[in-house]
Design a protein around this motif. Sequence first.
Motif, PDB file in Angstrom:
ATOM      1  N   ALA A 209      -5.975 -13.634   2.559  1.00 13.15           N
ATOM      2  CA  ALA A 209      -7.184 -14.700   3.390  1.00 13.15           C
ATOM      3  C   ALA A 209      -6.356 -16.021   3.829  1.00 13.15           C
ATOM      4  O   ALA A 209      -6.944 -16.491   4.980  1.00 13.15           O
ATOM      5  N   THR A 211      -3.551 -16.412   5.320  1.00 12.59           N
ATOM      6  CA  THR A 211      -2.880 -15.923   6.562  1.00 12.59           C
ATOM      7  C   THR A 211      -4.003 -15.613   7.589  1.00 12.59           C
ATOM      8  O   THR A 211      -3.855 -16.505   8.899  1.00 12.59           O
ATOM      9  N   ALA A 212      -5.249 -14.980   7.324  1.00  9.85           N
ATOM     10  CA  ALA A 212      -6.214 -14.566   8.289  1.00  9.85           C
ATOM     11  C   ALA A 212      -6.929 -16.028   8.465  1.00  9.85           C
ATOM     12  O   ALA A 212      -7.670 -16.048   9.482  1.00  9.85           O
ATOM     13  N   SER A 213      -7.100 -17.207   7.860  1.00  8.32           N
ATOM     14  CA  SER A 213      -7.536 -18.413   8.076  1.00  8.32           C
ATOM     15  C   SER A 213      -6.617 -19.313   8.699  1.00  8.32           C
ATOM     16  O   SER A 213      -6.960 -20.449   9.093  1.00  8.32           O
TER      17      SER A 213
ATOM     18  N   PRO B 330      -2.386 -14.871  13.306  1.00 11.28           N
ATOM     19  CA  PRO B 330      -3.715 -15.437  13.020  1.00 11.28           C
ATOM     20  C   PRO B 330      -3.764 -16.996  13.601  1.00 11.28           C
ATOM     21  O   PRO B 330      -4.529 -17.456  14.169  1.00 11.28           O
ATOM     22  N   ILE B 334      -6.023 -18.974  16.265  1.00 16.38           N
ATOM     23  CA  ILE B 334      -6.960 -19.963  15.864  1.00 16.38           C
ATOM     24  C   ILE B 334      -6.719 -21.307  16.627  1.00 16.38           C
ATOM     25  O   ILE B 334      -7.756 -21.809  17.126  1.00 16.38           O
ATOM     26  N   ASN B 347     -10.521  -9.163   0.520  1.00 15.48           N
ATOM     27  CA  ASN B 347      -8.924  -9.308   0.704  1.00 15.48           C
ATOM     28  C   ASN B 347      -8.705 -10.109   1.979  1.00 15.48           C
ATOM     29  O   ASN B 347      -7.525 -10.941   1.610  1.00 15.48           O
ATOM     30  N   PHE B 348      -9.369 -10.262   2.936  1.00 16.92           N
ATOM     31  CA  PHE B 348      -8.950 -11.324   4.062  1.00 16.92           C
ATOM     32  C   PHE B 348      -9.829 -12.472   4.481  1.00 16.92           C
ATOM     33  O   PHE B 348      -9.671 -13.266   5.317  1.00 16.92           O
ATOM     34  N   PRO B 363     -10.162 -22.983   7.299  1.00 15.00           N
ATOM     35  CA  PRO B 363      -9.781 -22.991   8.708  1.00 15.00           C
ATOM     36  C   PRO B 363     -10.176 -24.018   9.400  1.00 15.00           C
ATOM     37  O   PRO B 363      -9.730 -24.227  10.590  1.00 15.00           O
ATOM     38  N   TRP B 417     -16.252 -19.329   9.515  1.00 17.88           N
ATOM     39  CA  TRP B 417     -15.840 -19.324  10.933  1.00 17.88           C
ATOM     40  C   TRP B 417     -16.928 -19.814  12.095  1.00 17.88           C
ATOM     41  O   TRP B 417     -16.342 -20.164  13.024  1.00 17.88           O
TER      42      TRP B 417
END
Lengths: 325, 507
Positions: A209, A211-213, B330, B334, B347-348, B363, B417
């Motif tokens: 998560a 990494t994906a953020s 990623p 971003i 998981n992500f 983020p 997001w």
Amino acid sequence: MEKANEKKILGMDQHDLSLFMKRYGIVFIMVGMFLILSVSSPNFLKINNITNVFSTVALNGVLAMGMVFVITAGGIDLSIGSMLALASTTIGIVLQATGNIPLACIAAIIICTFFGLLNGLLIAKFDMFPFVVTLASQLVIRGLGYVISGGYSFALANPKFSKIGLGKLWNAIPYPILILFGITILAFILLHQTKFGRYIYAVGGNINAATASGVNVFWTRVGSFIISGFCAGVAGIIMTARINAAQPNIGIGYETDAIAACVIGGTSFAGGISTIPGTLVGIIIIGLIYNGMNLLGISSYWQTICKGLIIIGAVMLDTIINKKR
Amino acid sequence: MPEKKQETNNIILDCQGMSKSFGGTHALKDVTFQVKKGQVHALLGENGAGKSTLMKIIIGLYKADKGTIFFEGKPYQVNGPAEAIRAGISMIHQELNTEPYLSIAESIFLNREDVHGKSPFLNKKETNRKAAELLRQFDFNLNPKILMEELTLAQSQMIEIIKAVSCNARLVIMDEPTSSLDSEETGRLFRTIRNLQSQGVTIIYISHRMEEIFQVCDSYSVFRDGVFVNSGELTEVTTGDLISMMVGRKVESVFPKVDCEIGEVVFKVEGLSGKGFRDISFEVHRGEILGLSGLVGSGRSETMRGIFGMDPLTSGKIYLEGKEIIIKNPRDAINKGIAMINEDRKNFGLCLFRSLRENVSLPNLRKLHKGTLINQNKEKTEVRDITGQLRVKTASIEADAFSLSGGNQQKVVLSKWLMSKPKVLIMDEPTRGVDVGAKSEIHALMSKFAAEGMAIIVVSSELPEIMGMSDRILIYHEGRLNGEIAREDILNGTADQETILAKEFGE
Ligand SMILES: Nc1ncnc2c1ncn2[C@@H]1O[C@H](COP(=O)(O)OP(=O)(O)OP(=O)(O)O)[C@@H](O)[C@H]1O
Ligand SMILES: [Mg+2]
């Protein structure tokens, strides 16, 4: 937030209680130990003894403040004990050659931070297990300590330098305590109030998560080891000043105490969970354990055994309290 | 407790006065829940209504604070899923808990492995054979020796279904089994359900997709905020009735897409190829919502992961605002203003043991800075703002993500997001497990962001969602694009669900 918690204590149901214990249980244990020791040993509350507890705690405390970053990011650093030795011999060499105290301290910090960086790079770049990497690098680091000192210990005979470990501000507060205080504040700000701290939690909590953020997982992991190395350097200075000698054989087993302090303070070995205040409490509890055993006249062999048992107990407590589904 | 003996011929599961609270949150308050034998019973309610909690109590994962359960007329109490299976109840969980390093066969037969005779040695051959047979029964062409980690979310979901069904339970609980399945797999599940039903198995079916409820269920119960609201036969109610029971007010169940002006091309890909997709080219305009439709595994999610830098691309070019860009990970994406909501929230999407606040701001920290420190007040305000807009049901923003209901977790991922206000927003199954009310809320937000100039790419297995929201629909078939449908075609009736499905199957 605080208020809401206070209100609940009175009419707390079981779940609230467990939540409350999860958060503050460790503080009660500390206070309980304080009370027990002050009742059972008349010397405990003497100013001298208390400052003694805290200055022995300072060394372990600085190490633990570095370790908590590593464990929170999902790693472990077994090399900090040997970094103490490397710091010590580095200081010895530099002091002998130049007599320049700041230079010696900076050199010790730089060399330990460098090895922290190296640990981190190896682990993050090649995705190796932190346990194995630092288990091995600890040998390299300790060996290096022997190499640069030629294997000898030597007295520093530098009263000014030894002040760092033994001196007191206004004749009351030992410098090591001040150093621990400073490091703790820095650690608190870094972990709880900066982007980097959040990234540490995210990487330890769920690396995918993170990494994906858009978290820079690589440098976050490396950063945690750099901090640990830096703290080991600072602790190395305190330790060398306290014994006023450069020794390549010191620091064995210090990583255990640092890890124990983190775990007692609520840091999860799975990563992603920890707090700086909790770690501080963990540090103090370990200090109290040592001090209490000394005051009660328990022999040092038994102290080692007790220490091991207490760590197991703490981990058990942690898993029971934090039981998660 | 009142004697229930007389009704036992009819009622297989009878939960009386169930209560459960987590800290200050009352997940269930004195709930009654009854299921008749041989029926497919729909359990409905908004996100956080307490559906999963009750089901977890039934299979022994949670302990109820109060209440009694009768199963097949007898008082029933178990201490965990293994006991529940022995008692005749199995469950498909909303949040998948797969062991990544087990094979499909090992995963299906976990805890009931075959052994050689009475020895402790595993009989892998037999396990694999039985698994292969089950997979065949479900028309599922996978080698039972493949590791679970290699499966997509939808495939793992199918394995979970097969696993629960193969326990020979007399009551099967399905907690949002279709949330990540496409129409074909959903159809397969429905056939399985009918099959089970004909064998006398009773099923509790939880879903937020209303059309499914009417397709496959016989009766329903509705919960709202942990309280039982109503139950009855589905023949006696309409979708609208059910929704107003769930929400307690009138809600538009149709997607309120607001058409806005579509500007210049913002985002463009050319000849993208990677694992699972080949030669994909498309463009998205400012203010446009581009829908990607296709069967699960047709390469939609894979393309999105490739664009977002999560998987390597083998060839192809990506352009943002006319300039070619290279995305290695990623973070690159971003930084350039591309965001992606991953279909796999567990998981992500989330750090489950961190607070909702930290998850949402992760983020977005760059925008929440005051010097070197995080501006905590601003952070709290903005997080409260966006989670409030999406109606995340939580005790506070400091609650662990873990403690939220499935749909609310999804809303947290969306919040994180949406807060980042990207130029290009990729949404992979954005409304997975989200309730009807919140779904139209999310769709409204999508329209709003599009109107503000965002370019949005939506991947969804729910055809009504794709058809309702998209300005343009691209259809995938086996890793390639196989056609395009414009919104006008859908509005004027030249294209419909059948047209899309035909293209998904390669026409
Ligand atoms: N382990 C937990 N700790 C704390 N609160 C919880 C926990 N599990 C559930 N809750 C709370 O209980 C309430 C009911 O949750 P539940 O998961 O049963 O909802 P649900 O009806 O299944 O919703 P969804 O449709 O989103 O899956 C929610 O408010 C949730 O936050
Ligand atoms: Mg649920």
